[in-house]
Design a protein around this motif. Structure first.
Motif, short mmCIF file in Angstrom:
data_model
loop_
_atom_site.label_atom_id
_atom_site.label_comp_id
_atom_site.label_asym_id
_atom_site.label_seq_id
_atom_site.Cartn_x
_atom_site.Cartn_y
_atom_site.Cartn_z
N GLY A 98 0.90 -1.26 0.12
CA GLY A 98 0.05 0.04 -0.13
C GLY A 98 0.84 1.22 -0.13
N PRO A 99 0.34 2.32 -0.53
CA PRO A 99 0.91 3.77 -0.45
C PRO A 99 1.29 4.41 0.85
CG PRO A 99 -1.09 4.03 -0.98
CD PRO A 99 -1.08 2.49 -0.79
N GLY A 100 0.69 3.75 2.08
CA GLY A 100 0.58 4.45 3.27
C GLY A 100 -0.54 4.00 3.93
N TYR A 101 -0.67 4.78 5.21
CA TYR A 101 -1.95 4.30 5.87
C TYR A 101 -2.36 5.31 6.75
CZ TYR A 101 -5.59 1.45 8.28
OH TYR A 101 -6.84 1.35 8.99
N ASP A 102 -3.37 6.04 6.77
CA ASP A 102 -3.88 6.92 7.58
C ASP A 102 -5.44 6.83 7.84
OD1 ASP A 102 -4.23 9.17 9.23
OD2 ASP A 102 -3.31 10.59 7.99
N ASP A 103 -6.10 6.24 8.74
CA ASP A 103 -7.38 6.25 8.86
C ASP A 103 -7.91 6.95 10.01
OD1 ASP A 103 -6.35 4.65 11.07
OD2 ASP A 103 -7.82 3.06 10.69
N THR A 104 -6.86 8.08 10.46
CA THR A 104 -7.37 8.63 11.84
C THR A 104 -8.57 9.81 11.55
OG1 THR A 104 -5.67 10.59 11.19
CG2 THR A 104 -5.04 8.73 12.58
N ARG A 105 -8.78 9.91 10.42
CA ARG A 105 -9.96 10.83 10.15
C ARG A 105 -11.22 9.95 10.33
NH1 ARG A 105 -11.85 15.27 6.55
NH2 ARG A 105 -13.92 14.50 5.60
N ILE A 106 -11.36 8.61 10.32
CA ILE A 106 -12.44 8.06 10.56
C ILE A 106 -12.31 6.95 11.97
CG2 ILE A 106 -13.41 7.79 8.20
CD1 ILE A 106 -12.17 4.91 7.93
N ARG A 107 -11.00 6.99 12.24
CA ARG A 107 -10.82 6.29 13.65
C ARG A 107 -9.66 7.09 14.27
NH1 ARG A 107 -10.25 2.29 9.37
NH2 ARG A 107 -12.23 0.58 9.40
N PRO A 108 -10.00 7.87 14.85
CA PRO A 108 -8.87 9.06 15.39
C PRO A 108 -8.18 8.18 16.69
CG PRO A 108 -11.32 9.78 15.88
CD PRO A 108 -11.33 8.48 14.79
N TRP A 109 -8.87 7.06 17.24
CA TRP A 109 -7.99 6.21 18.14
C TRP A 109 -7.00 5.55 17.62
CZ3 TRP A 109 -12.95 5.15 16.40
CH2 TRP A 109 -12.91 4.13 15.84
N ASN A 110 -6.90 5.40 16.52
CA ASN A 110 -5.78 4.46 15.82
C ASN A 110 -4.51 4.98 15.26
OD1 ASN A 110 -5.25 1.83 14.84
ND2 ASN A 110 -6.00 2.04 12.90
N ALA A 111 -4.23 6.11 15.73
CA ALA A 111 -3.15 6.90 15.21
C ALA A 111 -1.62 6.00 15.27
CB ALA A 111 -2.72 8.09 16.10
N ASN B 148 -8.96 2.34 -4.01
CA ASN B 148 -9.87 3.51 -3.66
C ASN B 148 -10.28 3.77 -2.26
OD1 ASN B 148 -11.64 1.52 -3.67
ND2 ASN B 148 -13.03 2.62 -5.30
N GLU B 149 -9.41 3.23 -1.28
CA GLU B 149 -9.99 3.56 0.01
C GLU B 149 -9.54 4.88 0.71
OE1 GLU B 149 -11.79 3.13 2.91
OE2 GLU B 149 -12.08 1.09 2.32
N TRP B 150 -10.28 5.97 0.35
CA TRP B 150 -9.75 7.19 1.05
C TRP B 150 -9.92 7.30 2.32
CZ3 TRP B 150 -8.22 11.67 -1.68
CH2 TRP B 150 -8.09 11.18 -3.16
N GLY B 151 -10.89 6.68 3.14
CA GLY B 151 -10.89 6.66 4.40
C GLY B 151 -9.85 6.20 5.26
N GLY C 271 -9.73 17.88 3.61
CA GLY C 271 -9.60 17.00 4.60
C GLY C 271 -9.07 15.60 4.39
N TYR C 272 -8.69 15.27 3.26
CA TYR C 272 -7.85 14.04 2.97
C TYR C 272 -6.38 14.45 2.41
CZ TYR C 272 -12.59 11.74 2.76
OH TYR C 272 -13.65 11.29 3.10
N LYS C 273 -5.48 13.39 2.58
CA LYS C 273 -4.17 13.58 2.06
C LYS C 273 -4.33 13.56 0.73
CE LYS C 273 -1.93 12.45 5.92
NZ LYS C 273 -1.04 13.32 6.76
#
Length: 134
Positions: free
Chosen positions: A60-73, A106-109, A122-124
């Motif tokens: 994957g190109p990276g991972y950042d789901d903090t917009r939808i899962r703020p506890w998962n930083a 296409n998993e923007w979240g 709001g998205y990277k």
């Protein structure tokens, strides 16, 4: 007839996936699980060859789901202008993966998108290379 692929999460899952034709690693956050750690892929690839199974490394190109899962930083993985993605591809190929899957198109979240798209507030974004980089 079909080809059935299981998800290898933990170290002991290799033997538990015996009934499948192969296995994949899925997660774009390196080190999130045993299977998503590229440092384990050579072992997993050798295991697959020994058992006559298909090893599918997921990149994957990276991972950042903090917009939808703020506890998962703790699972945030910066794209580093494409270096993260390049490194994962290199590690998958170096491990001898027979197939490479991309998590995800296409998993923007979860910040794993590589599809051509317009940047939304709001998205990277894709970084200095733009979407053509991926």
């Amino acid at each position: 007839d079909g080809v059935f692929i299981g998800l290898w999460l933990e170290r002991h899952h290799g033997d538990e996936l015996e009934a499948f034709d192969g296995f994949y690693t899925y997660f774009a956050a390196r080190g999130f699980s045993y299977g998503s750690a590229p440092s384990n892929w050579k072992h997993m690839s050798a295991f697959a060859r020994e058992k006559g199974k298909i090893f599918i490394a997921s990149v994957g190109p990276g991972y950042d789901d903090t917009r939808i899962r703020p506890w998962n930083a703790q699972n945030l993985r910066d794209r580093s202008n494409g270096e993260y993605y390049d490194r994962m591809w290199s590690e998958a190929l170096d491990a001898g993966a027979q197939v490479v899957s991309i998590t995800s198109y296409n998993e923007w979240g979860e910040g794993t998108q590589i599809e051509p798209a317009i940047v939304r507030d709001g998205y990277k974004d894709y970084g200095s290379g733009g979407p053509g980089m991926f």
